[in-house]
Scaffold this active site. Structure first.
Site, mmCIF file in Angstrom:
data_model
loop_
_atom_site.group_PDB
_atom_site.id
_atom_site.type_symbol
_atom_site.label_atom_id
_atom_site.label_comp_id
_atom_site.label_asym_id
_atom_site.label_seq_id
_atom_site.Cartn_x
_atom_site.Cartn_y
_atom_site.Cartn_z
ATOM 1 N N ARG A 112 10.492 -1.234 -4.707
ATOM 2 C CA ARG A 112 9.278 -1.270 -5.541
ATOM 3 C C ARG A 112 9.219 0.066 -6.281
ATOM 4 N NH1 ARG A 112 3.704 -3.403 -3.226
ATOM 5 N NH2 ARG A 112 3.395 -3.930 -5.420
ATOM 6 N N ASP A 129 -1.225 4.766 -6.457
ATOM 7 C CA ASP A 129 0.208 4.579 -6.173
ATOM 8 C C ASP A 129 1.047 5.722 -6.704
ATOM 9 O OD1 ASP A 129 -1.006 1.711 -6.108
ATOM 10 O OD2 ASP A 129 0.889 1.677 -4.985
ATOM 11 N N ASN A 159 -2.763 2.727 -10.288
ATOM 12 C CA ASN A 159 -3.241 1.997 -9.109
ATOM 13 C C ASN A 159 -3.240 0.511 -9.470
ATOM 14 O OD1 ASN A 159 -4.295 2.015 -6.384
ATOM 15 N ND2 ASN A 159 -6.237 1.363 -7.251
ATOM 16 N N GLN A 163 -5.717 -8.683 -2.734
ATOM 17 C CA GLN A 163 -5.748 -7.727 -1.609
ATOM 18 C C GLN A 163 -7.180 -7.338 -1.231
ATOM 19 O OE1 GLN A 163 -3.763 -7.510 -4.278
ATOM 20 N NE2 GLN A 163 -1.877 -6.415 -3.857
ATOM 21 N N GLY A 172 0.872 -1.175 0.000
ATOM 22 C CA GLY A 172 0.000 0.000 0.000
ATOM 23 C C GLY A 172 0.905 1.219 0.000
ATOM 24 N N ALA A 173 0.642 2.146 -0.919
ATOM 25 C CA ALA A 173 1.589 3.241 -1.157
ATOM 26 C C ALA A 173 1.987 4.016 0.111
ATOM 27 C CB ALA A 173 1.036 4.166 -2.236
HETATM 28 O O1 MRU Z 1 0.686 -3.908 -4.679
HETATM 29 P P1 MRU Z 1 0.014 -3.187 -3.529
HETATM 30 O O2 MRU Z 1 -0.860 -4.068 -2.718
HETATM 31 O O3 MRU Z 1 1.012 -2.404 -2.716
HETATM 32 O O4 MRU Z 1 -0.915 -2.141 -4.258
HETATM 33 C C1 MRU Z 1 -1.713 -1.307 -3.476
HETATM 34 C C2 MRU Z 1 -2.603 -0.432 -4.259
HETATM 35 O O5 MRU Z 1 -2.634 -0.440 -5.470
HETATM 36 C C3 MRU Z 1 -3.392 0.554 -3.457
HETATM 37 O O6 MRU Z 1 -4.623 0.803 -4.056
HETATM 38 C C4 MRU Z 1 -2.604 1.871 -3.377
HETATM 39 O O7 MRU Z 1 -1.291 1.622 -2.945
HETATM 40 C C5 MRU Z 1 -3.246 2.856 -2.483
HETATM 41 S S1 MRU Z 1 -3.098 2.398 -0.808
HETATM 42 C C6 MRU Z 1 -3.800 3.588 0.153
#
Ligand code: MRU
Length: 375
Positions: free
Chosen positions: A120, A268, A278, A227, A56-57
């Site tokens: 990442r 993201d 995203n 997720q 999550g970003a």
């Molecule tokens: O690969 P992830 O699980 O890190 O991706 C997360 C997302 O795409 C979320 O929608 C994004 O990071 C926003 S989190 C507040």
């Protein structure tokens, strides 16, 4: 309602005499177990981000800030070991380092930070938070190494606390666009577990639910890593928010049947023109929402907005392991020899986005540049 979000901190600095370490919820275990892990080195932070123990970003951003502090502490124990980081911070008497040693400390630190930043590539919050720590380092060059470490830790804790405040503001702004009794579709997990607490898209859901407990959430499962199924349902069910899990291909069924009134997702990286990266599958939802005339909103802190890039064409999309697609619960689900491409994110064109919900208010994609100034 248990108010799960108010009980957890997804990631938190644990202070000790030697400085401390990062403690985070292991998201690879959810929903089967809710466990915390301690991260004490740069390398283990790199791995935690890469393997998505933390994801999550905004949460990745805080992990990056913690990683900087952890590596500074590792270097401190090499250059000037100390029993108590918080004692005698204002004096350099305990450090007899010459200029060359100090120079090497800062050079090694810089190298470690750049390595961490490569864990990442898509979520800009990681490089944003590491950039915030680099500013602290720049302003601490004349201080003792102990003071550099203490400043990095304190700054990481500041960013942690600010993240929660920011999410609550996003939630409150976002709640204003949620119609009474709305069906809200969300994708992936942009909740408490993707941030320090409360969440961005799910922060909007939480603030809306506090005002109107007749809203409902439709959560996309979010292949390949699930997720939405694993993390979003885990959070929302514990908060007593009515939630229906749907598979990724189902959204137009629910839209056509008028069960979705609004879509809210996280982000993201948002380019200056509002194009938004995203989780993979987001742009498909946005295209379907446009067809059915359903407003599609992105909820994200300003730290997710990257004004240095003009459009989504400049966003680097992370490609992840084939096994995320080929394997489910340790079992291969497809023929051997089939080709796999596994982009982890996609870009939703600005034309599909009704508004971007930030801590400063809600903006049209084309307003970002003029309305938001970043340091
Ligand atoms: O690969 P992830 O699980 O890190 O991706 C997360 C997302 O795409 C979320 O929608 C994004 O990071 C926003 S989190 C507040």
């Amino acid at each position: 309602m248990s108010e799960f979000h108010s009980k957890i901190k997804t990631i938190e600095w644990h202070k000790t005499n030697q400085g401390g370490y990062s403690v985070m919820v292991d998201q690879t275990k959810i929903p089967y177990a809710y466990e915390k892990v301690e991260i004490k080195t740069l390398n283990s932070m790199y791995d935690a981000i890469k393997t998505m123990i933390v994801r999550g970003a905004p949460a990745i951003g805080i992990a990056g800030a913690h990683g900087c502090a952890l590596f500074a502490l590792e270097l401190l124990s090499k250059y000037a070991p100390t029993e108590d980081l918080w004692q005698n911070n204002k004096t350099s008497a305990n450090e007899n380092l010459d200029e060359n040693q100090k120079k090497s400390f800062f050079e090694e630190l810089e190298e470690g930070l750049n390595y961490l930043n490569s864990s990442r590539p898509t979520a800009v919050n990681l490089s944003w938070a590491i950039g915030e720590q680099k500013k602290v380092i720049e302003n601490s060059k004349t201080l003792t190494l102990k003071e550099v470490c203490a400043n990095l830790i304190n700054n990481a804790i500041r960013l942690e606390n600010e993240d929660i405040e920011i999410n609550k503001k996003i939630g409150d702004h976002g709640a204003t666009i949620i119609p009474k009794g709305a069906g809200i579709l969300t994708h992936c997990n942009a909740g408490a577990l993707a941030t320090v607490a409360y969440g961005t898209a799910l922060g909007v859901v939480r603030s809306a639910f506090a005002k109107d407990n007749t809203i409902q959430v439709y959560a996309d499962e979010t292949r390949p890593r699930g997720q939405g199924a694993k993390i979003t349902t885990f959070e929302l069910v514990q908060d007593g928010i009515p939630t229906t899990l749907i598979t990724d291909g189902m959204c137009s069924y629910f839209m056509r049947n008028k069960m979705i009134d609004v879509v809210v997702v996280g982000a993201d990286r948002i380019a200056a023109n509002g194009d938004t990266a995203n989780k993979i599958g987001t742009s498909t939802v946005a295209i379907a929402a446009k067809y059915y005339n359903i407003p599609f909103y992105v909820a994200a802190p300003k730290s997710t907005i990257d004004l240095t890039i003009e459009s989504g064409n400049d966003i680097i999309i992370e490609l992840r392991d084939e096994e995320e697609v080929t394997m489910v619960n340790g079992k291969r689900i497809c023929a051997e020899g089939v080709k796999i491409i596994n982009p982890s994110f996609d870009v939703t064109d600005n034309a599909l986005i009704a508004g971007i919900i930030t801590e400063d208010g809600i903006f049209k994609p084309q307003e970002l540049k003029s309305k938001l100034h970043k340091d």
